[in-house]
Structures are given as C-alpha cells and as structure tokens.
Design a protein around this motif. Structure first.
Motif, PDB file in Angstrom:
ATOM      1  N   GLN A  47      41.257  25.057  20.826  1.00  0.00           N
ATOM      2  CA  GLN A  47      40.651  23.754  20.692  1.00  0.00           C
ATOM      3  C   GLN A  47      41.292  22.696  21.501  1.00  0.00           C
ATOM      4  N   GLN A  48      42.733  22.850  21.219  1.00  0.00           N
ATOM      5  CA  GLN A  48      43.514  22.088  22.033  1.00  0.00           C
ATOM      6  C   GLN A  48      43.519  21.634  23.502  1.00  0.00           C
ATOM      7  N   PHE A  49      43.046  22.968  24.106  1.00  0.00           N
ATOM      8  CA  PHE A  49      42.953  23.060  25.516  1.00  0.00           C
ATOM      9  C   PHE A  49      41.607  23.284  25.905  1.00  0.00           C
ATOM     10  N   LEU A  50      40.857  23.876  25.559  1.00  0.00           N
ATOM     11  CA  LEU A  50      39.666  24.502  26.036  1.00  0.00           C
ATOM     12  C   LEU A  50      38.636  23.428  25.761  1.00  0.00           C
ATOM     13  N   ASP A  51      37.825  23.035  26.656  1.00  0.00           N
ATOM     14  CA  ASP A  51      36.805  22.077  26.586  1.00  0.00           C
ATOM     15  C   ASP A  51      35.468  22.923  26.184  1.00  0.00           C
ATOM     16  N   SER A  52      34.943  24.244  26.952  1.00  0.00           N
ATOM     17  CA  SER A  52      34.035  24.936  26.711  1.00  0.00           C
ATOM     18  C   SER A  52      34.256  26.351  27.730  1.00  0.00           C
ATOM     19  N   ALA A  53      33.282  27.085  27.428  1.00  0.00           N
ATOM     20  CA  ALA A  53      33.312  28.548  28.216  1.00  0.00           C
ATOM     21  C   ALA A  53      31.866  28.771  28.455  1.00  0.00           C
TER      22      ALA A  53
ATOM     23  N   ASN B  73      29.574  39.853  33.633  1.00  0.00           N
ATOM     24  CA  ASN B  73      31.103  39.990  33.483  1.00  0.00           C
ATOM     25  C   ASN B  73      31.765  39.021  34.164  1.00  0.00           C
ATOM     26  N   THR B  74      31.221  37.785  34.054  1.00  0.00           N
ATOM     27  CA  THR B  74      32.141  36.506  34.545  1.00  0.00           C
ATOM     28  C   THR B  74      32.154  35.369  33.489  1.00  0.00           C
ATOM     29  N   VAL B  75      33.348  35.101  33.140  1.00  0.00           N
ATOM     30  CA  VAL B  75      33.626  34.062  32.258  1.00  0.00           C
ATOM     31  C   VAL B  75      34.282  32.968  32.952  1.00  0.00           C
ATOM     32  N   VAL B  76      33.873  31.746  32.753  1.00  0.00           N
ATOM     33  CA  VAL B  76      34.332  30.541  33.107  1.00  0.00           C
ATOM     34  C   VAL B  76      34.810  29.406  32.232  1.00  0.00           C
ATOM     35  N   CYS B  77      35.965  29.324  32.084  1.00  0.00           N
ATOM     36  CA  CYS B  77      36.694  28.217  31.037  1.00  0.00           C
ATOM     37  C   CYS B  77      36.901  27.013  31.584  1.00  0.00           C
ATOM     38  N   HIS B  78      36.465  26.160  31.128  1.00  0.00           N
ATOM     39  CA  HIS B  78      36.674  24.732  31.582  1.00  0.00           C
ATOM     40  C   HIS B  78      37.583  23.876  30.705  1.00  0.00           C
ATOM     41  N   PHE B  79      38.920  23.450  30.990  1.00  0.00           N
ATOM     42  CA  PHE B  79      39.843  22.831  30.235  1.00  0.00           C
ATOM     43  C   PHE B  79      39.971  21.437  30.116  1.00  0.00           C
ATOM     44  N   LYS B  80      40.467  21.022  29.048  1.00  0.00           N
ATOM     45  CA  LYS B  80      40.538  19.456  29.110  1.00  0.00           C
ATOM     46  C   LYS B  80      41.611  18.774  29.729  1.00  0.00           C
ATOM     47  N   VAL B  81      42.578  19.719  29.823  1.00  0.00           N
ATOM     48  CA  VAL B  81      43.950  19.532  30.834  1.00  0.00           C
ATOM     49  C   VAL B  81      44.380  20.627  31.389  1.00  0.00           C
ATOM     50  N   PRO B  82      45.105  20.627  32.329  1.00  0.00           N
ATOM     51  CA  PRO B  82      45.647  21.824  33.291  1.00  0.00           C
ATOM     52  C   PRO B  82      46.240  22.714  31.993  1.00  0.00           C
ATOM     53  N   ALA B  83      45.709  24.037  32.070  1.00  0.00           N
ATOM     54  CA  ALA B  83      46.358  24.889  31.086  1.00  0.00           C
ATOM     55  C   ALA B  83      46.668  26.231  31.685  1.00  0.00           C
ATOM     56  N   PRO B  84      47.872  26.299  32.405  1.00  0.00           N
ATOM     57  CA  PRO B  84      48.292  27.396  33.195  1.00  0.00           C
ATOM     58  C   PRO B  84      48.458  28.566  32.402  1.00  0.00           C
ATOM     59  N   ARG B  85      48.899  28.551  31.105  1.00  0.00           N
ATOM     60  CA  ARG B  85      49.577  29.496  30.067  1.00  0.00           C
ATOM     61  C   ARG B  85      48.153  29.981  29.323  1.00  0.00           C
ATOM     62  N   PHE B  86      47.040  29.677  29.463  1.00  0.00           N
ATOM     63  CA  PHE B  86      45.697  29.746  28.533  1.00  0.00           C
ATOM     64  C   PHE B  86      45.817  31.278  28.383  1.00  0.00           C
ATOM     65  N   PHE B  87      45.466  32.103  29.637  1.00  0.00           N
ATOM     66  CA  PHE B  87      45.288  33.501  29.582  1.00  0.00           C
ATOM     67  C   PHE B  87      46.571  34.205  28.984  1.00  0.00           C
ATOM     68  N   ASP B  88      47.638  33.776  29.062  1.00  0.00           N
ATOM     69  CA  ASP B  88      48.811  34.389  28.635  1.00  0.00           C
ATOM     70  C   ASP B  88      48.879  34.411  27.075  1.00  0.00           C
ATOM     71  N   PHE B  89      48.279  33.060  26.731  1.00  0.00           N
ATOM     72  CA  PHE B  89      48.167  32.886  25.188  1.00  0.00           C
ATOM     73  C   PHE B  89      47.026  33.684  24.376  1.00  0.00           C
ATOM     74  N   VAL B  90      45.951  33.921  25.203  1.00  0.00           N
ATOM     75  CA  VAL B  90      44.804  34.768  24.481  1.00  0.00           C
ATOM     76  C   VAL B  90      44.868  36.353  24.566  1.00  0.00           C
ATOM     77  N   ALA B  91      46.090  36.597  25.493  1.00  0.00           N
ATOM     78  CA  ALA B  91      46.520  37.973  25.343  1.00  0.00           C
ATOM     79  C   ALA B  91      47.398  38.459  24.316  1.00  0.00           C
ATOM     80  N   TYR B  92      47.159  39.655  24.060  1.00  0.00           N
ATOM     81  CA  TYR B  92      48.063  39.968  22.753  1.00  0.00           C
ATOM     82  C   TYR B  92      49.322  40.234  22.967  1.00  0.00           C
ATOM     83  N   LYS B  93      50.388  39.869  22.284  1.00  0.00           N
ATOM     84  CA  LYS B  93      51.779  39.953  22.743  1.00  0.00           C
ATOM     85  C   LYS B  93      52.439  39.391  21.489  1.00  0.00           C
ATOM     86  N   PHE B  94      53.627  40.189  21.058  1.00  0.00           N
ATOM     87  CA  PHE B  94      54.511  39.786  19.840  1.00  0.00           C
ATOM     88  C   PHE B  94      53.641  39.504  18.682  1.00  0.00           C
TER      89      PHE B  94
END
Length: 319
Positions: free
Chosen positions: A184-190, A196-217
């Motif tokens: 919610q902090q970064f994403l305005d809408s998708a 097979n195409t998703v477009v995410c619109h952010f409230k602010v620049p979010a260059p790490r968003f995909f890294d966040f939603v990917a599974y890690k740690f």
C-alpha cells in the motif's frame, strides 16, 4: 500393572507412525470404531463448543486421517517437525498466508507461490509465475509478464488477473493483512492489459518493488487465485476446504489432511512446471508436518528414523 486404554493406544501408535493406515483401520474396526456416524450422537449440538470438542478427540482425528489419506511408503515420505507451540498445530485451519494469525512456514509456503524466487546462496533470481519484468525510466511504472500455460490445481488458468487481484487487494486492505501496508505504501494500482501482462502504477518511484514481492529470506508476496478469493474477504478467508480442493495451488503439492496433530501434502504428478521446463517433480511423494514434541522427543525421533527434518536440537542434547 496399569492397563492402557486400547483406543488411546491404537491412536498413539498411528500418530507416532508405528501403524500403517491399513492396519489402523483393521484394528479400529475390531474395536468397534467407524468413521460413518461419528457425528450421529451430537444431534442438535452441531456448531457448539461441545460438538467441536467431541469431533476433535485424538481418536477421531486419527481415524479421519487414516480413512482419508492413502498409504505412501516411508522411504517416499519426508517428515518435518516444527510448530509454533509444543505438541500441536494451533493454526492448522489457516491456509491463507496473508492472515496475521497464519504461519506460512508451516505448510502454506508449499501451496502458495510468488512471481519469482531469489537465492542468496547463488545471488540469483529465478523467474517463476512471472517470466520477465521491466521498469519505466522514472521507476513509477512496472510491467510484469506472467508465465503462460500455468494452471491452478482446480484446472482454472493462472493469468495476470490473479496478480492484479492480489496486489489491488493488498492496497485496499493495507495493514489488515501481512505485507498489505508495505504494498500500500508504494503501489497506487495494478491493471491487466492482457492475459499475461500486469502494469503496476506507483505513487513514488519504486525501483525495488519487484525485489520485494519476489520470495527471499522467508518473505515475499504470494499470488492468490482471483476466481476463489473474489467472493471472499482476504483479511478473514481461511482458504481451507479439502473437499473443494482448497487451498488450490500452482505448486506441485496438494493438501490431503490438516489437523492439530499433523499436516499431510502429496505430490501432484501432473504439475504444469515439468512440461514448462520450470523444474522437476519433488523426489518425495509425500510431505508430512508434525508438531514439535520437545527436544528429547526430537532426538528420539531422529534416531528412530521417524523424522527427517527438525529444528531446535542443541548440541548438549546429544551429550
């Protein structure tokens, strides 16, 4: 000499792995136990605390597990031991990983999948439900291409609509669910511009968003099936009904049984990932979760080949 109750003894042997399902059912029948008519004596008490307590005695839990789950040889079964509290699972009915009371480490991580996985050991991202992603120059838009020919376990196709639904729901409910406030902090809408195409619109620049939603740690955002969740409240829906095939999954495991004393998942040999070249089927045919019996119980179980994976054993325990 203390005489043990034969029903309790039978139950303990089955839960402890000392009896096969076939032998359990034979001995249960000899003792006069039967799955049919278990609730007949409850009458109008259905839905009450008394009815719930009566339905979940250890004897009836073991009986239902034996009746519903086919036998798999021990050498084709991986048994893991872990639980939030000793001796039982207190969240066994929660298979929606976004619920605050759910614990994705205890089963739903095997039925829910992300867009990609990141391995810190290899410093590598493996695309999974997504095939690729690309940011706009200002990092305020992210375009994700989802993998085609992926199916949910109920036969419904996986598509960009599932990703859009999941992201937009997290924006809508925010802190009511896990990871909601972060999205919610970064994403305005998708939006889905095609299957097979998703477009995410952010409230602010979010260059790490995909890294966040990917599974890690041990964290990441799982993708939920829109065709099931759209009629539910994501902040309350448990996502459990084995007769309906819930939880449905894009992964290679199917939930066969869940209760306070164990969780059983079986391999699905028709998993889409093999044909797609994403991965191979797991070597094991069955994955069993058992609750933590305490450190001495863990040690005894490992020695007796009852457990394959466990946590919490200290070096002093072997002294």
């Amino acid at each position: 000499m203390v005489r043990r109750d034969p029903v309790q003894s039978l139950t303990q042997e089955f839960i402890g792995g000392d009896l096969s399902r076939r032998e359990f059912m034979k001995r249960a029948a000899a003792l006069g136990l039967a799955t049919a008519g278990v609730g007949a004596g409850l009458g109008g008490q259905v839905g009450t605390a008394a009815a719930t307590a009566a339905a979940y005695t250890p004897e009836l839990i073991a009986l239902r597990a034996a009746a519903q789950v086919a036998e798999v040889p021990r050498e084709q079964t991986l048994v893991a031991v872990r639980s939030s509290i000793p001796g039982k699972f207190d969240e066994y009915q929660l298979w929606n990983p976004f619920l605050p009371a759910a614990n994705h480490q205890l089963g739903s991580h095997m039925t829910c999948e992300p867009l990609a996985f990141y391995s810190a050991f290899e410093d590598k991202t493996t695309m999974w439900l997504a095939e690729s992603y690309e940011y706009s120059d200002d990092y305020k838009t992210l375009t994700i291409k989802t993998r085609p020919n992926v199916t949910w376990s109920d036969g419904e196709p996986f598509s960009a609509n599932d990703v859009v639904y999941t992201f937009n729901q997290l924006v809508e409910v925010g802190s009511a669910v896990k990871w909601g406030a972060d999205v919610q902090q970064f994403l305005d809408s998708a939006e889905a511009t095609d299957e097979n195409t998703v477009v995410c619109h952010f409230k602010v620049p979010a260059p790490r968003f995909f890294d966040f939603v990917a599974y890690k740690f041990d964290i990441g955002v799982y993708i939920m099936p829109e065709h099931i969740f759209k009629d539910q409240n994501i902040a309350e829906f448990a996502f459990l009904d084995i007769e309906k095939g819930w939880p449905v999954t894009t992964g290679p495991w199917r939930l066969m049984y869940t209760g306070p004393e164990q969780k059983i998942l079986d391999r699905a040999d028709d998993w889409w990932g093999v044909e797609a070249g994403v991965g191979e089927l797991p070597a094991m045919k069955r994955f069993v979760y058992l609750p933590d019996p305490g450190e001495q119980g863990l040690i005894s179980g490992i020695i007796a080949n009852q457990y394959d994976l466990d946590t919490g054993i200290q070096p002093a325990g072997f002294a």
